[in-house]
Design a protein around this motif. Structure first.
Motif, PDB file in Angstrom:
ATOM      1  N   GLY A  77       0.806  -1.212   0.000  1.00 58.64           N
ATOM      2  CA  GLY A  77       0.000   0.000   0.000  1.00 58.64           C
ATOM      3  C   GLY A  77       0.838   1.261   0.000  1.00 58.64           C
ATOM      4  O   GLY A  77       0.502   2.253  -0.674  1.00 58.64           O
ATOM      5  N   ILE A  78       1.945   1.251   0.747  1.00 56.77           N
ATOM      6  CA  ILE A  78       2.820   2.424   0.789  1.00 56.77           C
ATOM      7  C   ILE A  78       3.403   2.688  -0.590  1.00 56.77           C
ATOM      8  O   ILE A  78       3.413   3.837  -1.062  1.00 56.77           O
ATOM      9  CB  ILE A  78       3.947   2.220   1.820  1.00 56.77           C
ATOM     10  N   LEU A  79       3.871   1.643  -1.257  1.00 54.37           N
ATOM     11  CA  LEU A  79       4.463   1.821  -2.585  1.00 54.37           C
ATOM     12  C   LEU A  79       3.428   2.231  -3.614  1.00 54.37           C
ATOM     13  O   LEU A  79       3.711   3.026  -4.514  1.00 54.37           O
ATOM     14  CB  LEU A  79       5.131   0.509  -3.025  1.00 54.37           C
ATOM     15  N   ARG A  80       2.219   1.715  -3.466  1.00 54.92           N
ATOM     16  CA  ARG A  80       1.168   1.963  -4.455  1.00 54.92           C
ATOM     17  C   ARG A  80       0.577   3.357  -4.310  1.00 54.92           C
ATOM     18  O   ARG A  80       0.325   4.046  -5.290  1.00 54.92           O
ATOM     19  CB  ARG A  80       0.081   0.911  -4.312  1.00 54.92           C
ATOM     20  N   ALA A  81       0.349   3.793  -3.070  1.00 55.45           N
ATOM     21  CA  ALA A  81      -0.418   5.027  -2.883  1.00 55.45           C
ATOM     22  C   ALA A  81      -0.018   5.832  -1.652  1.00 55.45           C
ATOM     23  O   ALA A  81      -0.730   6.741  -1.266  1.00 55.45           O
ATOM     24  CB  ALA A  81      -1.913   4.688  -2.804  1.00 55.45           C
TER      25      ALA A  81
END
Length: 420
Positions: free
Chosen positions: A105-109
């Motif tokens: 989730g951190i990398l995606r958004a």
């Protein structure tokens, strides 16, 4: 709404674009404790939420099991990303948020918040490497550090002082660091507390908070169920991180102690995390251990069981590197007497036979004669283990669909009890 699943979305939240700033609640004023790391995130998140509920807060939390509002599940599935966090932060029925923040989730958004009050980083270990441009542990640590860098200047980043990569994050902080360590004589802790800092360590079978030169005894392991009387080192770590975060937020020692004593490794409170079932002729543990670090962590606990035979049901995860799949099988083969190899429901882009071959290779690297059975379907693997388990044996089960596995085992337990 599992963050990685095409499932329904809670009312009022759209999944169309996770990077849409409207999905985040940047204006939130409720306190936030954010939890990240390779292993232990979900148990730590659940324990922090439980402590804060004991302290009287109306808590909303997210984790890899779902979204929970005031103790009630409102969505099942992997909800450890920013969409789920934003949903919680927009809920007007809560006054405290505990948010699990996973790498994907951190990398995606990014994050669903600009600032949090406390961040916890449990550890950084080999998992999800060579995915989304993250190829080294150092790069993975940088991703995890994003959560700590979001802490308010007067807040705390709770860091694992036994993990070099996690400890190094303190050099980048604009907030106050706090540390946990299994070593009560850790020089990093000593130096930190000499300057008036706070930390937590185990001392003489008891969790002890260090506040400068002061020592505050929290509770003994014998009274903290998730530590399995001090044999589950990984849950001692999770408990230390959760307690220190709550202490940093000003929770009373009475509320912390009460929560620790009542937080049990059960299907109700920690589904799929060290859930223990006692059958008539054998014992069963169900856990989400899914990487080499996780398997290594359970070795001391498994070794403490006086079982005639120790059996594990394991699988490889398709989107991990070859060496990771082999390594987890090597760890399992080191710990257990017998192994049953199954397949995950989602193969994540690899042929199923290729995954099984890598698992078997890892087992044979440790012991070519290790008793190994291949049963692809999880329920059939469980049935096989239960039917053939020697008296007083221990069966350790890992699962990718952990809730389904726990429910199936509970059905088998209920059936045994009904038969008398």
């Amino acid at each position: 709404m599992g963050e990685n699943l095409d499932s329904k979305v809670p009312e009022g939240l759209t999944r169309a674009n996770e990077t849409d700033s409207n999905l985040t609640n940047k204006a939130t004023h409720i306190p936030i404790i954010a939890v990240t790391g390779t292993n232990g995130k979900t148990t730590t998140t659940r324990l922090v939420a439980y402590i804060m509920q004991q302290a009287g807060f109306k808590v909303g939390f997210t984790c890899s099991d779902g979204i929970y509002i005031k103790g009630e599940v409102v969505e099942k599935g992997d909800c450890s990303g920013p969409v789920s966090a934003a949903f919680v932060l927009k809920n007007k029925n809560i006054d405290f948020a505990v948010l699990e923040c996973a790498r994907g989730g951190i990398l995606r958004a990014g994050l669903a918040f600009d600032q949090c009050d406390v961040a916890i980083i449990t550890n950084v270990a080999e998992d999800h490497l060579d995915l989304k441009g993250i190829n080294t542990l150092e790069q993975l640590a940088e991703v995890k550090a994003i959560v700590a860098l979001a802490v308010k200047p007067d807040g705390y980043a709770v860091l694992n002082a036994d993990d070099d990569l996690v400890y190094a994050i303190h050099e980048k902080l604009s907030c106050k660091p706090a540390y946990f360590s299994h070593n009560p004589h850790n020089p990093r802790i000593a130096a930190h507390c000499a300057k008036g800092g706070i930390a937590i360590v185990p001392e003489n079978g008891c969790l002890t908070i260090l506040n400068g030169s002061d020592r505050i005894q929290v509770e003994t392991f014998a009274n903290i169920p998730i530590t399995f009387n001090g044999m589950a080192d990984f849950n001692i770590s999770n408990a230390m991180a959760a307690v220190l975060a709550a202490y940093a937020e000003g929770v009373s020692m009475e509320d912390i102690r009460t929560a620790l004593m009542h937080f049990k490794p059960s299907v109700a409170l920690t589904p799929g995390r060290m859930n223990f079932f006692q059958f008539r002729n054998f014992s069963v543990i169900v856990d989400f251990a899914h990487n080499p670090h996780g398997f290594k962590a359970i070795s001391r606990l498994v070794g403490s069981f006086d079982a005639t035979v120790k059996i594990a049901i394991i699988a490889g995860t398709g989107d991990r590197r070859d060496e990771d799949i082999i390594h987890i099988a090597e760890e399992a083969a080191t710990i257990f007497d017998e192994l049953i190899v199954r397949q995950d429901i989602s193969l994540r882009g690899r042929p199923g036979q290729e995954i099984i071959d890598l698992v078997v290779k890892g087992i044979q690297n440790i012991d070519p004669s290790k008793k190994t059975t291949i049963i692809e379907r999880e329920s059939e693997a469980i049935d096989f283990a239960f039917i053939n388990a020697p008296k007083d044996s221990l069966i350790f089960i890992t699962s990718d669909m952990i809730i389904n596995a726990v429910e199936y085992i509970q059905q088998l337990k209920d059936k045994e009890e009904a038969l008398g």
